[in-house]
Scaffold this motif. Structure first.
Motif, PDB file in Angstrom:
ATOM      1  N   SER A 143     -17.070   6.787  24.545  1.00 29.24           N
ATOM      2  CA  SER A 143     -16.164   7.747  25.169  1.00 29.24           C
ATOM      3  C   SER A 143     -16.422   9.163  24.676  1.00 29.24           C
ATOM      4  O   SER A 143     -16.977   9.374  23.585  1.00 29.24           O
ATOM      5  CB  SER A 143     -14.705   7.367  24.885  1.00 29.24           C
ATOM      6  OG  SER A 143     -14.456   7.410  23.486  1.00 29.24           O
ATOM      7  N   ARG A 144     -16.002  10.131  25.469  1.00 28.40           N
ATOM      8  CA  ARG A 144     -16.190  11.536  25.143  1.00 28.40           C
ATOM      9  C   ARG A 144     -15.180  11.945  24.076  1.00 28.40           C
ATOM     10  O   ARG A 144     -14.023  11.509  24.093  1.00 28.40           O
ATOM     11  CB  ARG A 144     -15.993  12.361  26.405  1.00 28.40           C
ATOM     12  CG  ARG A 144     -16.267  13.835  26.269  1.00 28.40           C
ATOM     13  CD  ARG A 144     -16.205  14.538  27.612  1.00 28.40           C
ATOM     14  NE  ARG A 144     -14.972  14.219  28.310  1.00 28.40           N
ATOM     15  CZ  ARG A 144     -14.923  13.689  29.524  1.00 28.40           C
ATOM     16  NH1 ARG A 144     -16.035  13.385  30.144  1.00 28.40           N
ATOM     17  NH2 ARG A 144     -13.773  13.436  30.104  1.00 28.40           N
ATOM     18  N   GLY A 145     -15.603  12.771  23.099  1.00 29.00           N
ATOM     19  CA  GLY A 145     -14.657  13.190  22.091  1.00 29.00           C
ATOM     20  C   GLY A 145     -15.231  14.131  21.069  1.00 29.00           C
ATOM     21  O   GLY A 145     -16.448  14.312  20.954  1.00 29.00           O
ATOM     22  N   TYR A 146     -14.320  14.756  20.331  1.00 29.04           N
ATOM     23  CA  TYR A 146     -14.679  15.592  19.189  1.00 29.04           C
ATOM     24  C   TYR A 146     -14.496  14.773  17.910  1.00 29.04           C
ATOM     25  O   TYR A 146     -13.654  13.868  17.847  1.00 29.04           O
ATOM     26  CB  TYR A 146     -13.796  16.831  19.133  1.00 29.04           C
ATOM     27  CG  TYR A 146     -14.173  17.872  20.160  1.00 29.04           C
ATOM     28  CD1 TYR A 146     -15.022  18.907  19.843  1.00 29.04           C
ATOM     29  CD2 TYR A 146     -13.671  17.801  21.458  1.00 29.04           C
ATOM     30  CE1 TYR A 146     -15.377  19.861  20.780  1.00 29.04           C
ATOM     31  CE2 TYR A 146     -14.024  18.741  22.409  1.00 29.04           C
ATOM     32  CZ  TYR A 146     -14.879  19.770  22.067  1.00 29.04           C
ATOM     33  OH  TYR A 146     -15.244  20.697  23.004  1.00 29.04           O
ATOM     34  N   TYR A 147     -15.269  15.127  16.899  1.00 33.40           N
ATOM     35  CA  TYR A 147     -15.180  14.439  15.612  1.00 33.40           C
ATOM     36  C   TYR A 147     -14.962  15.482  14.525  1.00 33.40           C
ATOM     37  O   TYR A 147     -15.660  16.503  14.484  1.00 33.40           O
ATOM     38  CB  TYR A 147     -16.452  13.644  15.341  1.00 33.40           C
ATOM     39  CG  TYR A 147     -16.603  12.441  16.246  1.00 33.40           C
ATOM     40  CD1 TYR A 147     -16.257  11.162  15.816  1.00 33.40           C
ATOM     41  CD2 TYR A 147     -17.094  12.586  17.533  1.00 33.40           C
ATOM     42  CE1 TYR A 147     -16.392  10.053  16.643  1.00 33.40           C
ATOM     43  CE2 TYR A 147     -17.224  11.488  18.380  1.00 33.40           C
ATOM     44  CZ  TYR A 147     -16.880  10.237  17.929  1.00 33.40           C
ATOM     45  OH  TYR A 147     -17.011   9.146  18.763  1.00 33.40           O
ATOM     46  N   SER A 148     -14.004  15.206  13.647  1.00 35.48           N
ATOM     47  CA  SER A 148     -13.745  16.103  12.516  1.00 35.48           C
ATOM     48  C   SER A 148     -14.216  15.429  11.239  1.00 35.48           C
ATOM     49  O   SER A 148     -13.836  14.292  10.945  1.00 35.48           O
ATOM     50  CB  SER A 148     -12.259  16.454  12.423  1.00 35.48           C
ATOM     51  OG  SER A 148     -11.497  15.309  12.104  1.00 35.48           O
ATOM     52  N   ILE A 149     -15.051  16.144  10.495  1.00 37.98           N
ATOM     53  CA  ILE A 149     -15.564  15.683   9.205  1.00 37.98           C
ATOM     54  C   ILE A 149     -14.921  16.545   8.128  1.00 37.98           C
ATOM     55  O   ILE A 149     -15.100  17.767   8.104  1.00 37.98           O
ATOM     56  CB  ILE A 149     -17.095  15.791   9.145  1.00 37.98           C
ATOM     57  CG1 ILE A 149     -17.730  14.921  10.235  1.00 37.98           C
ATOM     58  CG2 ILE A 149     -17.611  15.399   7.769  1.00 37.98           C
ATOM     59  CD1 ILE A 149     -19.219  15.122  10.397  1.00 37.98           C
ATOM     60  N   THR A 150     -14.150  15.909   7.243  1.00 38.31           N
ATOM     61  CA  THR A 150     -13.474  16.620   6.153  1.00 38.31           C
ATOM     62  C   THR A 150     -14.109  16.216   4.835  1.00 38.31           C
ATOM     63  O   THR A 150     -14.223  15.030   4.529  1.00 38.31           O
ATOM     64  CB  THR A 150     -11.978  16.312   6.134  1.00 38.31           C
ATOM     65  OG1 THR A 150     -11.410  16.670   7.396  1.00 38.31           O
ATOM     66  CG2 THR A 150     -11.272  17.089   5.021  1.00 38.31           C
ATOM     67  N   CYS A 151     -14.513  17.215   4.066  1.00 39.19           N
ATOM     68  CA  CYS A 151     -15.171  16.959   2.784  1.00 39.19           C
ATOM     69  C   CYS A 151     -14.425  17.706   1.681  1.00 39.19           C
ATOM     70  O   CYS A 151     -14.196  18.917   1.794  1.00 39.19           O
ATOM     71  CB  CYS A 151     -16.622  17.399   2.829  1.00 39.19           C
ATOM     72  SG  CYS A 151     -17.544  17.023   1.315  1.00 39.19           S
ATOM     73  N   HIS A 152     -14.044  16.965   0.615  1.00 43.50           N
ATOM     74  CA  HIS A 152     -13.381  17.541  -0.549  1.00 43.50           C
ATOM     75  C   HIS A 152     -14.373  17.588  -1.708  1.00 43.50           C
ATOM     76  O   HIS A 152     -14.935  16.557  -2.091  1.00 43.50           O
ATOM     77  CB  HIS A 152     -12.168  16.697  -0.946  1.00 43.50           C
ATOM     78  CG  HIS A 152     -11.010  16.833  -0.002  1.00 43.50           C
ATOM     79  ND1 HIS A 152      -9.845  17.487  -0.335  1.00 43.50           N
ATOM     80  CD2 HIS A 152     -10.847  16.391   1.273  1.00 43.50           C
ATOM     81  CE1 HIS A 152      -9.016  17.439   0.691  1.00 43.50           C
ATOM     82  NE2 HIS A 152      -9.602  16.768   1.671  1.00 43.50           N
TER      83      HIS A 152
END
Length: 471
Positions: free
Chosen positions: A62-71
């Motif tokens: 499916s179509r979508g955005y992905y958020s990658i969070t790095c600490h």
């Protein structure tokens, strides 16, 4: 000298060979990547000096955005890269760094059914964790993915990420009718949305745009090309966060043509109702006079509260100085009747426009033979008086002057039903005094409108006969 030259040439060849070998060697493929699902699960890392850790991200269908969070929880900075393939020589979607004791979130549109590789590395070593989430994209981000939208359909959408990188595309196709189209945007989120209307399926085509603020609505209404596909692009404001919106395309039929070529025909004596649909709309009508008729009555009625402008032309050419017959302005609720002496067997044009949209009107062009024979002057009165400074008497006649026709004819007789003779022809007045009568004698008066049509007098309907006698 030869000895040193040979040594130099040998060294140069070794350098060239090294460069060519280094250029031909590709970076080693990434084989030790741990899978990372888009479910928010944290992946911890503890990096030593110049160590890297890799994660494999495989998108779904499916179509979508992905958020990658790095600490980054350590005291040294780290580098983060997202590669489009299983090697560090692939193009990067993310190429950034995170300073010590801080975190960063990167949101990107990733293609469906595609595998990406995330690299986290530190020159001096550090610790932290990283996680991945998916943000579903409700509509296509390109012209090719534009969602069809029906006329009158209210579509609600969301700008999932901030900035102008997230776009939602829609498309609609105009029909063959003579219509206007209203494209309306509604700001239902907390931030401003941007709406752009494109005339074709890529950014090179001309477009018109407008900003839709939160809690407000805006619309653009245009006469668009028939049987043509247009595209709507919704996006967020560059400086603001994600937001929501609604968009709707409505068709507004145009009741009359906007040019001489499509002018609507007026029938003799029949009213035509019309509407100025939007600000800037004009309506054109045409009328051909009869072969033996020159006298016509033009009736104009403003049935709205908006000022309207009517222009009569002798030919289908606005630019020609000799084409305009006259201009008529009517304020809201006003109406007027104009008497016209036109050329025989000739086509005339009438243009109607208003100061704003939703201006309504009625118009009719009627030949004299159809109107005058059915109408008599209003409020006709006759009364006799003595002449105090001279012998004899006079009759005072009055009526309501409408100015519709060429003039009035007054007739008099000493018998109630016969023997009438014309005593006066008048124009644009509402009274007349007849000093040609005697006291103690009875007189009878009647009057009518008249016009000149094709060189002949055409009389209207007679008023009721009025009796005058002065004692």
């Amino acid at each position: 000298m030869k000895k040193y030259l040979k040594q130099f040439m040998g060294t140069a060849l070794l350098i060239v060979a090294f460069v060519l070998t280094a250029t031909a060697v590709k970076a080693a493929p990434i084989t030790n990547a741990a899978p990372m699902a888009a479910n928010g699960e944290q992946k911890t890392f503890a990096l030593k000096e110049r160590q890297a850790v890799y994660y494999q991200i495989t998108t779904d269908g499916s179509r979508g955005y992905y958020s990658i969070t790095c600490h980054n929880n350590g005291n040294e900075s780290l580098d983060i890269n997202l590669y489009n393939g299983p090697g560090t020589d692939y193009a990067t979607t993310i190429n950034s760094y995170i300073s010590r004791n801080s975190n960063q979130t990167y949101t990107r549109y990733l293609n469906p059914n595609t595998t990406y590789y995330l690299e986290v590395t530190s020159y001096y070593g550090t610790t932290g964790f990283v996680y991945l989430n998916k943000i579903a994209d409700d509509y296509g981000n390109t012209f090719a993915e534009a969602t069809p939208i029906s006329f009158g359909q209210m579509v609600e959408g969301q700008i999932e990420v901030s900035g102008l990188s997230e776009t939602d595309f829609f498309r609609f196709t105009t029909d063959n009718s003579n219509s206007y189209y209203e494209i309306a945007g509604y700001g239902t989120g907390s931030e401003t949305a941007e709406l752009k209307l494109y005339e074709g399926p890529d950014f090179s085509y001309a477009h018109q745009d407008m900003s839709v603020d939160s809690g407000s609505s805006r619309a653009m209404t245009r006469k668009l090309e028939k049987n043509h596909t247009y595209y709507i692009c919704m996006s967020g404001n560059y400086w603001e966060d994600a937001t929501r919106y609604k968009v709707k395309v409505s068709k507004i039929p145009d009741d009359a043509s906007d040019d001489f070529a499509g002018a609507v025909k007026l029938s003799d004596g029949k009213y035509k109702s019309g509407k100025i649909e939007i600000d800037g709309d004009v309506d054109f009508y045409r009328f051909k006079t009869a072969k033996k008729t020159t006298a016509y009555q033009l009736d104009l009625k403003n049935t709205s509260t908006i000022t309207e402008h009517f222009t009569l032309y002798t030919r289908n050419d606005i630019a020609s100085a000799n084409s305009k017959v006259n201009n008529y302005y009517l304020y809201g609720g006003e109406q007027t009747t104009i008497w016209l002496n036109l050329s025989k067997n000739h086509t005339y044009y009438l243009k109607v426009d208003g100061d704003d949209g939703n201006a309504t009107y009625k118009i009719a062009l009627t030949s004299a033979k159809k109107t005058i024979k059915k109408k008599a002057p209003f409020s006709f009165k006759a009364r006799g008086y003595r002449r105090y400074y001279a012998t004899g008497a006079y009759a005072s006649l009055s009526w309501k002057n409408t100015g519709k026709y060429a003039g009035y004819e007054i007739y008099r007789s000493t018998r109630p039903k016969s023997g009438f003779k014309k005593i006066k022809t008048l124009k644009d007045t509402s009274y007349y005094s007849d000093y040609g009568i005697r006291r103690h004698k009875t007189y009878y008066y009647k009057m009518r409108y008249f016009v000149k049509d094709n060189g002949k007098i055409v009389g209207g309907k007679w008023t009721k006969t009025k009796k005058v006698k002065v004692k």
